[in-house]
Scaffold this motif. Structure first.
Motif, PDB file in Angstrom:
ATOM      1  N   GLY A  79     -33.948 -17.510  62.826  1.00  0.00           N
ATOM      2  CA  GLY A  79     -34.484 -17.865  61.520  1.00  0.00           C
ATOM      3  C   GLY A  79     -34.447 -19.372  61.378  1.00  0.00           C
ATOM      4  N   GLN A 142     -37.318 -16.570  53.722  1.00  0.00           N
ATOM      5  CA  GLN A 142     -38.175 -16.269  54.871  1.00  0.00           C
ATOM      6  C   GLN A 142     -37.386 -16.311  56.181  1.00  0.00           C
ATOM      7  OE1 GLN A 142     -41.034 -19.312  56.084  1.00  0.00           O
ATOM      8  NE2 GLN A 142     -42.633 -17.750  56.089  1.00  0.00           N
ATOM      9  N   ALA A 143     -36.478 -17.276  56.302  1.00  0.00           N
ATOM     10  CA  ALA A 143     -35.700 -17.420  57.531  1.00  0.00           C
ATOM     11  C   ALA A 143     -34.671 -16.316  57.708  1.00  0.00           C
ATOM     12  CB  ALA A 143     -35.003 -18.782  57.532  1.00  0.00           C
ATOM     13  N   HIS A 146     -35.337 -11.244  58.046  1.00  0.00           N
ATOM     14  CA  HIS A 146     -35.373 -10.341  59.205  1.00  0.00           C
ATOM     15  C   HIS A 146     -34.011 -10.232  59.887  1.00  0.00           C
ATOM     16  CE1 HIS A 146     -36.017 -14.316  60.941  1.00  0.00           C
ATOM     17  NE2 HIS A 146     -35.769 -13.853  62.151  1.00  0.00           N
ATOM     18  N   PRO A 148     -31.733 -12.497  61.373  1.00  0.00           N
ATOM     19  CA  PRO A 148     -31.731 -13.059  62.729  1.00  0.00           C
ATOM     20  C   PRO A 148     -30.322 -13.214  63.290  1.00  0.00           C
ATOM     21  CG  PRO A 148     -32.011 -14.804  61.122  1.00  0.00           C
ATOM     22  CD  PRO A 148     -32.052 -13.511  60.353  1.00  0.00           C
ATOM     23  N   LEU A 151     -29.468 -18.852  63.071  1.00  0.00           N
ATOM     24  CA  LEU A 151     -30.135 -19.622  62.025  1.00  0.00           C
ATOM     25  C   LEU A 151     -30.163 -21.083  62.437  1.00  0.00           C
ATOM     26  CD1 LEU A 151     -28.801 -18.404  58.549  1.00  0.00           C
ATOM     27  CD2 LEU A 151     -31.175 -18.444  59.301  1.00  0.00           C
TER      28      LEU A 151
END
Length: 294
Positions: A79, A142-143, A146, A148, A151
C-alpha cells in the motif's frame, strides 16, 4: 525474516541528486522512519522500491519478490501513500475507492468503510470538493483498504490536522500489531519518534545511519547545557557538536567520555551544568554536521 531488503541500490540523475549505494533490511512488522530534508533522496528510494523508476545498480526485494522483475506482484502486496496527491476529480470518494479495489480483485468495502470512519472521511463527496487534507485521507484509505503486507508512506501527514495525525499514528500502531511492515518517509523528526522502531538517516543520497531510535538517543551522546558567569569569548570542547551560544548559556551534543568533558571544563568559570539525554533532533543534526565535515 526480512520483509524489505535493499542491496547496494544506486540511481544517478546526472546534475540532480539520486541515491548512492544504499543497503538495509527491514524485519516483518517493523516501522522504519526514513528521514532527511527535502531532496535528500527519500522519494527516489521509494520510487525504486515501487518500480516507478529503475536503478543504475543494485537490487531490492519485498517479501522475497524482486521489485524490478516482478513489479505487478509487488503492487499487489504493497500500500502506497505518495507525497503529492492526484485523483480523478469527477468521482466520489466511494467510487474512487471501489475503482481502486478492483485492481486487487477483492471486496475491500468493509475495510474502506472502517478506515473512512476512523479518519472522518465523507464517502459521498466528489474528489473535486475535497481539501488537500481530505484528499490525503483518501490516499491513506486507498493504500490500506486491501490490507497490504507492506505500507510505504511518503510524507503521509501533510494536510492532516493534529487530531487527525494522532488518529493516523494510532492506525499505524494497529497495522504493526497485525504484522504489517511500514516504511515511513518524513522530514519531521517528532513524527518519526512517535511510531518508528528504527530510523534511516539519509543525506545527499547516502545512508548515514540505520539504527534503533532508543539506541541513537542513549548510546554515546549527551546533551550538555552550561551556564557561565560571563559570556564566553570562545568555546571549543573535543567530541562536541551542535553548539548553540546565547548570552552566557551554551548547549551542545557531547559524544565522548564524560570524565574528559569534566577535565576540559575544570578551568572554566561555570555557574551551572545540566547533562541530559539528547532529543532525536539533536542526534540527527550531529550526523549531518559530521557528514558535512568529511
Amino acid at each position: 525474516m526480512s520483509m524489505i531488503n535493499v542491496e547496494h541500490l544506486s540511481k544517478n540523475y546526472g546534475h540532480s541528486r539520486g541515491i548512492e549505494d544504499i543497503s538495509f533490511s527491514v524485519k516483518t512488522g517493523e516501522i522504519i522512519g526514513l528521514i532527511g530534508p527535502n531532496g535528500a533522496g527519500k522519494s527516489t528510494l521509494i520510487r525504486l522500491l515501487l518500480s516507478f523508476i529503475y536503478p543504475d545498480s543494485g537490487e531490492a526485494q519485498i517479501d522475497g519478490i524482486d521489485c524490478l522483475r516482478e513489479a505487478k506482484r509487488i503492487k499487489e502486496i504493497v500500500g502506497y501513500v505518495p507525497s503529492e496527491i492526484n485523483f480523478y476529480e469527477d468521482m466520489t470518494v466511494a467510487e474512487l475507492l471501489r475503482y481502486s479495489a478492483r485492481f486487487y480483485k477483492k471486496d475491500c468495502g468493509q475495510r474502506a468503510a472502517e478506515l473512512a470512519q476512523l479518519l472522518e472521511l465523507d464517502l459521498t463527496k466528489k474528489m473535486t470538493a475535497l481539501s488537500y487534507g481530505n484528499k490525503k485521507k483518501v490516499a491513506i484509505v486507498q493504500a490500506l483498504q486491501h490490507q497490504p503486507k507492506v505500507l510505504i508512506l511518503d510524507e503521509p501527514t501533510g494536510g492532516l490536522d493534529p487530531l487527525m495525525q494522532n488518529n493516523f499514528f494510532a492506525l499505524l500502531e494497529q497495522e504493526k500489531e497485525k504484522g504489517t511492515t511500514i516504511l515511513f518517509s518524513s522530514h519531521i523528526l517528532s513524527e518519526v519518534q512517535k511510531v518508528c522502531d528504527r530510523i534511516a538517516i539519509i543525506r545527499e543520497g547516502k545512508l548515514l545511519k540505520f539504527e534503533r531510535i532508543d539506541a541513537l538517543q542513549e548510546s554515546h551522546f549527551k546533551q550538555i547545557e552550561l551556564e557561565f558567569f560571563d559570556q564566553p569569548d570562545s568555546f571549543n570542547i573535543p567530541n562536541s557538536s551542535n553548539h548553540q551560544i546565547v548570552g552566557n548559556h551554551v548547549t551542545f551534543l557531547f559524544s565522548g567520555n564524560i570524565n574528559d568533558l569534566i577535565d576540559s571544563l575544570h578551568h572554566e568559570a561555570i555557574k551551572d551544568i545540566s547533562i541530559l539525554d539528547p532529543s532525536l533532533d539533536d542526534v540527527f543534526l550531529h550526523y549531518y554536521e559530521r557528514a558535512e565535515a568529511k
